[in-house]
Design a protein around this motif. Structure first.
Motif, PDB file in Angstrom:
ATOM      1  N   LYS A 307     -28.792  16.761 -36.724  1.00 26.93           N
ATOM      2  CA  LYS A 307     -29.339  15.571 -36.079  1.00 26.93           C
ATOM      3  C   LYS A 307     -29.580  14.526 -37.149  1.00 26.93           C
ATOM      4  O   LYS A 307     -29.957  14.855 -38.274  1.00 26.93           O
ATOM      5  CB  LYS A 307     -30.640  15.875 -35.324  1.00 26.93           C
ATOM      6  N   ALA A 308     -29.336  13.266 -36.785  1.00 26.57           N
ATOM      7  CA  ALA A 308     -29.489  12.191 -37.766  1.00 26.57           C
ATOM      8  C   ALA A 308     -29.779  10.891 -37.037  1.00 26.57           C
ATOM      9  O   ALA A 308     -29.356  10.705 -35.887  1.00 26.57           O
ATOM     10  CB  ALA A 308     -28.228  12.055 -38.611  1.00 26.57           C
ATOM     11  N   PRO A 309     -30.501   9.972 -37.687  1.00 24.19           N
ATOM     12  CA  PRO A 309     -30.746   8.663 -37.057  1.00 24.19           C
ATOM     13  C   PRO A 309     -29.455   7.843 -36.993  1.00 24.19           C
ATOM     14  O   PRO A 309     -28.661   7.843 -37.930  1.00 24.19           O
ATOM     15  CB  PRO A 309     -31.789   8.006 -37.975  1.00 24.19           C
ATOM     16  N   ALA A 310     -29.263   7.170 -35.897  1.00 25.88           N
ATOM     17  CA  ALA A 310     -28.088   6.306 -35.712  1.00 25.88           C
ATOM     18  C   ALA A 310     -28.496   5.075 -34.938  1.00 25.88           C
ATOM     19  O   ALA A 310     -29.426   5.115 -34.116  1.00 25.88           O
ATOM     20  CB  ALA A 310     -26.977   7.053 -34.974  1.00 25.88           C
ATOM     21  N   GLU A 311     -27.806   3.971 -35.204  1.00 28.42           N
ATOM     22  CA  GLU A 311     -28.118   2.734 -34.500  1.00 28.42           C
ATOM     23  C   GLU A 311     -27.613   2.809 -33.062  1.00 28.42           C
ATOM     24  O   GLU A 311     -26.495   3.248 -32.806  1.00 28.42           O
ATOM     25  CB  GLU A 311     -27.473   1.547 -35.209  1.00 28.42           C
ATOM     26  N   VAL A 312     -28.447   2.392 -32.132  1.00 27.96           N
ATOM     27  CA  VAL A 312     -28.128   2.417 -30.713  1.00 27.96           C
ATOM     28  C   VAL A 312     -28.339   1.020 -30.140  1.00 27.96           C
ATOM     29  O   VAL A 312     -29.290   0.327 -30.512  1.00 27.96           O
ATOM     30  CB  VAL A 312     -29.024   3.434 -29.974  1.00 27.96           C
ATOM     31  N   ILE A 313     -27.425   0.607 -29.252  1.00 28.38           N
ATOM     32  CA  ILE A 313     -27.599  -0.632 -28.509  1.00 28.38           C
ATOM     33  C   ILE A 313     -28.310  -0.281 -27.207  1.00 28.38           C
ATOM     34  O   ILE A 313     -27.790   0.479 -26.390  1.00 28.38           O
ATOM     35  CB  ILE A 313     -26.245  -1.306 -28.208  1.00 28.38           C
ATOM     36  N   VAL A 314     -29.505  -0.822 -27.021  1.00 27.86           N
ATOM     37  CA  VAL A 314     -30.305  -0.557 -25.828  1.00 27.86           C
ATOM     38  C   VAL A 314     -30.216  -1.780 -24.909  1.00 27.86           C
ATOM     39  O   VAL A 314     -30.572  -2.885 -25.310  1.00 27.86           O
ATOM     40  CB  VAL A 314     -31.774  -0.263 -26.181  1.00 27.86           C
ATOM     41  N   ILE A 315     -29.727  -1.560 -23.710  1.00 27.23           N
ATOM     42  CA  ILE A 315     -29.608  -2.648 -22.739  1.00 27.23           C
ATOM     43  C   ILE A 315     -30.941  -2.831 -22.032  1.00 27.23           C
ATOM     44  O   ILE A 315     -31.427  -1.920 -21.350  1.00 27.23           O
ATOM     45  CB  ILE A 315     -28.482  -2.361 -21.733  1.00 27.23           C
ATOM     46  N   ASP A 316     -31.540  -3.997 -22.182  1.00 31.93           N
ATOM     47  CA  ASP A 316     -32.794  -4.313 -21.513  1.00 31.93           C
ATOM     48  C   ASP A 316     -32.559  -4.850 -20.106  1.00 31.93           C
ATOM     49  O   ASP A 316     -33.354  -4.613 -19.200  1.00 31.93           O
ATOM     50  CB  ASP A 316     -33.576  -5.351 -22.328  1.00 31.93           C
ATOM     51  N   HIS A 317     -31.455  -5.576 -19.933  1.00 34.96           N
ATOM     52  CA  HIS A 317     -31.139  -6.131 -18.607  1.00 34.96           C
ATOM     53  C   HIS A 317     -29.651  -6.448 -18.539  1.00 34.96           C
ATOM     54  O   HIS A 317     -29.067  -6.946 -19.508  1.00 34.96           O
ATOM     55  CB  HIS A 317     -31.936  -7.414 -18.335  1.00 34.96           C
ATOM     56  N   ILE A 318     -29.044  -6.155 -17.394  1.00 26.05           N
ATOM     57  CA  ILE A 318     -27.651  -6.530 -17.155  1.00 26.05           C
ATOM     58  C   ILE A 318     -27.424  -6.583 -15.656  1.00 26.05           C
ATOM     59  O   ILE A 318     -27.928  -5.717 -14.905  1.00 26.05           O
ATOM     60  CB  ILE A 318     -26.654  -5.556 -17.835  1.00 26.05           C
ATOM     61  N   GLU A 319     -26.729  -7.619 -15.192  1.00 26.28           N
ATOM     62  CA  GLU A 319     -26.441  -7.766 -13.768  1.00 26.28           C
ATOM     63  C   GLU A 319     -25.182  -6.986 -13.399  1.00 26.28           C
ATOM     64  O   GLU A 319     -24.268  -6.842 -14.216  1.00 26.28           O
ATOM     65  CB  GLU A 319     -26.237  -9.251 -13.425  1.00 26.28           C
ATOM     66  N   LYS A 320     -25.122  -6.513 -12.145  1.00 26.74           N
ATOM     67  CA  LYS A 320     -23.954  -5.785 -11.676  1.00 26.74           C
ATOM     68  C   LYS A 320     -22.773  -6.711 -11.372  1.00 26.74           C
ATOM     69  O   LYS A 320     -21.623  -6.305 -11.479  1.00 26.74           O
ATOM     70  CB  LYS A 320     -24.295  -4.971 -10.418  1.00 26.74           C
ATOM     71  N   LYS A 321     -23.069  -7.939 -11.006  1.00 31.22           N
ATOM     72  CA  LYS A 321     -22.014  -8.893 -10.648  1.00 31.22           C
ATOM     73  C   LYS A 321     -22.101 -10.113 -11.551  1.00 31.22           C
ATOM     74  O   LYS A 321     -23.191 -10.582 -11.870  1.00 31.22           O
ATOM     75  CB  LYS A 321     -22.146  -9.311  -9.182  1.00 31.22           C
TER      76      LYS A 321
END
Length: 325
Positions: A307-321
C-alpha cells in the motif's frame, strides 16, 4: 526627537512624490500600482467545441460509434479532437491524465450504458500540446458539466513488479526496429483478420515500432507486447488488467516480445450486448492461471502487493447532462 522628525520628513517627501506622480499622469496612484502587476494567464479553451449525447445512428453504428483515425496532438490531424462515444468518466480521466483507479466520483460514472456516453468534437490550434489539451478538456468539463474537483493523497493498493528468479525473465529479447530510410516505402499496416486462436483471442495489431495490446473476453484475458519496455508492460497492466498502481522494480532496460494469457471471472452479459467471440470463448482442456500466477509462470516476473499514498482526483460535483452548445 531628532530621529522622529527626520522620519516624518522622509515620509512627507514620499507622499509628495506620490502626489506629483498622480498630478502628472492624471491617474490615481492605485491604478499605477495595478498596472505593474503581472497579467493573469489566458484561460485555455477550444476554438469551437460541441458535446452531444451519444447516438448510435449518428456515430457510425454500434456502442462505440465510428470516428475514423486518431485526432489531436501527436497525430496527423492535430487541430481537432473527435470522440464518437466516450464515457464521461473517460473524458475526466483524459483531462486529468490519471488512471481509472485514481478517480473518485459518483457511482453512476461507472456505468457503461449509452446515457453516460457523449460525442465530443472540438477544434484548436494545430500546435496545441498534450498538456494544453488536458487543460482545455478540464475547462470544457467545468463549463458544460459544471465539474468541480480537487486533488488529494490517499493510501491505495500498490504492486511492485520484480524478476521472479535469478535465472532472469522468460520473455524473448526483441529484435531492434529499423525504420524505413529516406523515401523507402513504409511497411503497410497488418491486415485485420477474423481468425481466433485456441483460447478465443484474435491477433494483436501492434505497430512495427513496438507497443502493447490487450484483449478481455469472458473468463480470460490477454496482454501482448512487441518491442515493449517494462514500463510499457506496467502501463498496460494498470490500464486494462490490474487497474492499480504498479511500479517497475525489475531493473530490465531492454525491449521484449511476450504474450500473457490468464483466467479472470466470467460475467453473464445480455444477449447482443457483446460479440459472440467475447461472450462465448471456446472451452479449454486445462485451466489457465490467474493474472499473478501467469505473470510468474509465463513471463518470469512477480507482482507483490503493498500500500502506498497516491494522488487521487476527487469529484466534488458533476452534472449528468451537458449544458447547451
Amino acid at each position: 526627537m531628532t530621529g522622529r522628525v527626520t522620519r516624518n520628513l522622509k515620509l512627507g517627501r514620499i507622499l509628495l512624490a506620490a502626489a506629483g506622480i498622480w498630478a502628472i499622469s492624471g491617474l490615481p496612484l492605485i491604478s499605477l500600482l495595478r498596472a505593474q502587476q503581472p497579467a493573469q494567464p489566458e484561460r485555455l479553451t477550444f476554438d469551437v467545441a460541441s458535446v452531444k449525447p451519444f447516438s448510435p445512428s449518428t456515430a457510425g453504428g454500434g456502442r462505440k460509434g465510428g470516428g475514423g483515425g486518431p485526432t489531436g496532438p501527436g497525430t496527423t490531424d492535430p487541430g481537432r479532437i473527435h470522440y464518437s462515444a466516450i464515457r464521461l468518466k473517460d473524458l475526466v480521466i483524459n483531462a486529468y491524465n490519471v488512471k481509472e483507479f485514481q478517480l473518485a466520483g459518483p457511482s453512476w460514472l461507472d456505468s457503461t450504458d449509452e446515457t453516460t456516453r457523449f460525442t465530443v468534437d472540438a477544434t484548436m490550434p494545430p500546435d496545441t500540446t498534450k498538456e494544453q489539451l488536458r487543460v482545455m478538456l478540464q475547462n470544457l468539463l467545468a463549463d458544460r458539466f459544471k465539474l468541480a474537483a480537487h486533488r488529494e493523497l490517499r493510501d491505495l493498493p500498490k504492486y511492485t513488479l520484480t524478476v521472479a528468479s535469478r535465472n532472469g525473465p522468460k520473455m524473448k529479447q526483441a529484435a531492434e526496429y529499423n525504420p524505413p530510410k529516406g523515401d523507402a516505402t513504409p511497411l503497410p499496416p497488418r491486415p485485420r483478420t477474423e481468425s481466433y486462436d485456441t483460447y478465443g483471442f484474435p491477433p494483436f495489431r501492434i505497430p512495427p515500432e513496438g507497443g502493447t495490446g490487450s484483449w478481455l473476453i469472458n473468463g480470460r484475458g490477454r496482454l501482448g507486447g512487441e518491442r515493449a519496455s517494462m514500463q510499457d508492460f506496467v502501463n498496460e497492466l494498470m490500464r486494462a488488467h490490474l487497474r492499480s498502481l504498479i511500479t517497475d522494480d525489475t531493473g530490465l532496460k531492454g525491449k521484449y516480445d511476450f504474450t500473457l494469457t490468464y483466467s479472470r471471472p466470467r460475467l453473464d452479459a445480455p444477449a447482443g450486448e457483446m460479440p459472440d467471440w467475447v461472450t462465448n470463448p471456446p472451452e479449454l482442456a486445462e485451466p489457465l492461471p490467474d493474472l499473478f500466477g501467469a505473470v510468474q509462470s509465463q513471463l518470469g516476473l512477480k507482482l507483490e502487493a503493498k500500500k502506498a499514498p497516491a494522488e487521487v482526483i476527487v469529484i466534488d460535483h458533476i452534472e449528468k447532462k451537458p449544458s447547451e452548445n
